[in-house]
Scaffold this motif. Structure first.
Motif, PDB file in Angstrom:
ATOM      1  N   MET A   1       6.573  19.923  20.297  1.00  0.00           N
ATOM      2  CA  MET A   1       6.683  19.846  18.854  1.00  0.00           C
ATOM      3  C   MET A   1       7.090  18.437  18.421  1.00  0.00           C
ATOM      4  N   GLY A   2       7.987  17.817  19.172  1.00  0.00           N
ATOM      5  CA  GLY A   2       8.478  16.495  18.793  1.00  0.00           C
ATOM      6  C   GLY A   2       7.390  15.445  18.846  1.00  0.00           C
ATOM      7  N   ALA A   3       6.444  15.607  19.789  1.00  0.00           N
ATOM      8  CA  ALA A   3       5.365  14.625  19.911  1.00  0.00           C
ATOM      9  C   ALA A   3       4.453  14.669  18.697  1.00  0.00           C
ATOM     10  N   GLN A   4       4.228  15.857  18.143  1.00  0.00           N
ATOM     11  CA  GLN A   4       3.357  15.972  16.969  1.00  0.00           C
ATOM     12  C   GLN A   4       3.990  15.306  15.754  1.00  0.00           C
ATOM     13  N   VAL A   5       5.281  15.478  15.606  1.00  0.00           N
ATOM     14  CA  VAL A   5       5.981  14.850  14.476  1.00  0.00           C
ATOM     15  C   VAL A   5       5.935  13.329  14.620  1.00  0.00           C
ATOM     16  N   PHE A   6       6.190  12.854  15.831  1.00  0.00           N
ATOM     17  CA  PHE A   6       6.181  11.413  16.064  1.00  0.00           C
ATOM     18  C   PHE A   6       4.788  10.844  15.817  1.00  0.00           C
ATOM     19  N   ARG A   7       3.737  11.555  16.253  1.00  0.00           N
ATOM     20  CA  ARG A   7       2.371  11.096  16.061  1.00  0.00           C
ATOM     21  C   ARG A   7       2.030  11.044  14.572  1.00  0.00           C
ATOM     22  N   ALA A   8       2.532  12.009  13.818  1.00  0.00           N
ATOM     23  CA  ALA A   8       2.259  12.010  12.373  1.00  0.00           C
ATOM     24  C   ALA A   8       2.887  10.794  11.700  1.00  0.00           C
ATOM     25  N   PHE A   9       4.102  10.449  12.066  1.00  0.00           N
ATOM     26  CA  PHE A   9       4.745   9.262  11.488  1.00  0.00           C
ATOM     27  C   PHE A   9       4.041   7.988  11.934  1.00  0.00           C
ATOM     28  N   ARG A  10       3.601   7.951  13.184  1.00  0.00           N
ATOM     29  CA  ARG A  10       2.955   6.760  13.709  1.00  0.00           C
ATOM     30  C   ARG A  10       1.617   6.521  13.013  1.00  0.00           C
ATOM     31  N   ASN A  11       0.861   7.578  12.735  1.00  0.00           N
ATOM     32  CA  ASN A  11      -0.464   7.442  12.141  1.00  0.00           C
ATOM     33  C   ASN A  11      -0.448   7.464  10.610  1.00  0.00           C
ATOM     34  N   PHE A  12       0.704   7.603   9.987  1.00  0.00           N
ATOM     35  CA  PHE A  12       0.796   7.654   8.533  1.00  0.00           C
ATOM     36  C   PHE A  12       0.367   6.326   7.935  1.00  0.00           C
ATOM     37  N   ASN A  13      -0.576   6.366   7.003  1.00  0.00           N
ATOM     38  CA  ASN A  13      -1.022   5.186   6.262  1.00  0.00           C
ATOM     39  C   ASN A  13      -1.510   4.083   7.208  1.00  0.00           C
ATOM     40  N   LEU A  14      -2.169   4.460   8.264  1.00  0.00           N
ATOM     41  CA  LEU A  14      -2.568   3.511   9.303  1.00  0.00           C
ATOM     42  C   LEU A  14      -3.615   2.529   8.796  1.00  0.00           C
ATOM     43  N   GLU A  15      -4.609   3.005   8.056  1.00  0.00           N
ATOM     44  CA  GLU A  15      -5.684   2.131   7.588  1.00  0.00           C
ATOM     45  C   GLU A  15      -5.167   1.071   6.629  1.00  0.00           C
ATOM     46  N   ASN A  16      -4.288   1.471   5.724  1.00  0.00           N
ATOM     47  CA  ASN A  16      -3.741   0.494   4.769  1.00  0.00           C
ATOM     48  C   ASN A  16      -2.899  -0.560   5.482  1.00  0.00           C
ATOM     49  N   ARG A  17      -2.101  -0.114   6.443  1.00  0.00           N
ATOM     50  CA  ARG A  17      -1.273  -1.088   7.172  1.00  0.00           C
ATOM     51  C   ARG A  17      -2.138  -2.049   7.981  1.00  0.00           C
ATOM     52  N   ALA A  18      -3.222  -1.557   8.601  1.00  0.00           N
ATOM     53  CA  ALA A  18      -4.117  -2.418   9.374  1.00  0.00           C
ATOM     54  C   ALA A  18      -4.823  -3.422   8.460  1.00  0.00           C
ATOM     55  N   GLU A  19      -5.278  -2.965   7.295  1.00  0.00           N
ATOM     56  CA  GLU A  19      -5.964  -3.864   6.365  1.00  0.00           C
ATOM     57  C   GLU A  19      -5.021  -4.941   5.847  1.00  0.00           C
ATOM     58  N   ARG A  20      -3.784  -4.557   5.590  1.00  0.00           N
ATOM     59  CA  ARG A  20      -2.788  -5.526   5.132  1.00  0.00           C
ATOM     60  C   ARG A  20      -2.551  -6.613   6.187  1.00  0.00           C
ATOM     61  N   GLU A  21      -2.485  -6.220   7.477  1.00  0.00           N
ATOM     62  CA  GLU A  21      -2.289  -7.205   8.555  1.00  0.00           C
ATOM     63  C   GLU A  21      -3.488  -8.135   8.666  1.00  0.00           C
ATOM     64  N   ILE A  22      -4.686  -7.576   8.545  1.00  0.00           N
ATOM     65  CA  ILE A  22      -5.897  -8.382   8.691  1.00  0.00           C
ATOM     66  C   ILE A  22      -6.045  -9.364   7.539  1.00  0.00           C
ATOM     67  N   SER A  23      -5.674  -8.962   6.322  1.00  0.00           N
ATOM     68  CA  SER A  23      -5.861  -9.825   5.161  1.00  0.00           C
ATOM     69  C   SER A  23      -4.801 -10.918   5.041  1.00  0.00           C
ATOM     70  N   LYS A  24      -3.809 -10.913   5.899  1.00  0.00           N
ATOM     71  CA  LYS A  24      -2.781 -11.969   5.843  1.00  0.00           C
ATOM     72  C   LYS A  24      -3.399 -13.323   6.158  1.00  0.00           C
ATOM     73  N   MET A  25      -2.773 -14.364   5.659  1.00  0.00           N
ATOM     74  CA  MET A  25      -3.239 -15.720   5.912  1.00  0.00           C
ATOM     75  C   MET A  25      -3.050 -16.055   7.391  1.00  0.00           C
ATOM     76  N   LYS A  26      -4.033 -16.743   7.925  1.00  0.00           N
ATOM     77  CA  LYS A  26      -3.939 -17.169   9.322  1.00  0.00           C
ATOM     78  C   LYS A  26      -2.980 -18.353   9.404  1.00  0.00           C
ATOM     79  N   PRO A  27      -2.276 -18.480  10.503  1.00  0.00           N
ATOM     80  CA  PRO A  27      -1.310 -19.583  10.606  1.00  0.00           C
ATOM     81  C   PRO A  27      -2.017 -20.939  10.609  1.00  0.00           C
ATOM     82  N   SER A  28      -1.435 -21.869   9.923  1.00  0.00           N
ATOM     83  CA  SER A  28      -1.999 -23.217   9.858  1.00  0.00           C
ATOM     84  C   SER A  28      -1.340 -24.064  10.942  1.00  0.00           C
TER      85      SER A  28
END
Length: 175
Positions: A1-28
């Motif tokens: 049961m604990g693994a399912q709860v942890f997986r739900a928190f880990r995958n919550f809003n995953l696409e938005n978080r990934a897009e936010r990381e990708i759209s960040k400015m690259k280091p100069s």
């Protein structure tokens, strides 16, 4: 049961978080020190041909570079030379002393070494008959050095079981 709860928190809003990381400015690249920046700008103003010279290729130097042939070999260390010169001599072996305790799997033993069974045997023989099994005789019998045999007899002993009867009870006599 604990693994399912942890997986739900880990995958919550995953696409938005990934897009936010990708759209960040690259280091100069790291900024140059201000003093060197001003010096470089000053040199380029006084000598504008430097910028063209840095970008252009020198045909004369390229032709000279094509004529260069480099053949490299790893340097030989003195240790490798010494190892190559010293040829290993074959080791001397001896047959095991006594054929008891199923020692048939041991075919030969290097001189200067003994098997565990032989060590126990020689320690027991020395404990039971110290007059006949002296350190010198053991060294000759097993092809060992006398210093090693003396240390072996001094620091190693075979197990000896002693049963002490309790002081307040009578000891049971064995039949």
């Amino acid at each position: 049961m604990g693994a399912q709860v942890f997986r739900a928190f880990r995958n919550f809003n995953l696409e938005n978080r990934a897009e936010r990381e990708i759209s960040k400015m690259k280091p100069s690249p790291a900024p140059r020190h201000p003093s060197t920046h001003s010096l470089l700008g000053e040199q380029l103003r006084h000598h504008p041909e430097i910028k063209g010279e840095i970008a252009s290729k020198n045909d004369k130097l390229l032709a000279l570079l094509k004529d260069v042939y480099v053949d490299s070999k790893d340097p030989v260390t003195p240790v490798q030379v010494k190892d190559a010169e010293t040829r290993q001599e074959p080791k001397e072996f001896r047959l095991p002393v006594g054929h008891h305790f199923d020692m048939m799997d041991i075919k030969n033993i290097p001189k200067g070494k003994i098997s565990i069974v032989e060590a126990l045997t020689l320690l027991n023989n020395h404990k039971l008959y110290p007059e006949t099994w002296t350190a010198k005789k053991i060294a000759q019998e097993y092809h060992l050095e006398l210093n090693d045999v003396n240390s072996l007899l001094k620091y190693f002993v075979t197990f000896e079981v002693k049963i002490f009867p309790p002081e307040d009870k009578k000891a049971i006599q064995s039949k």
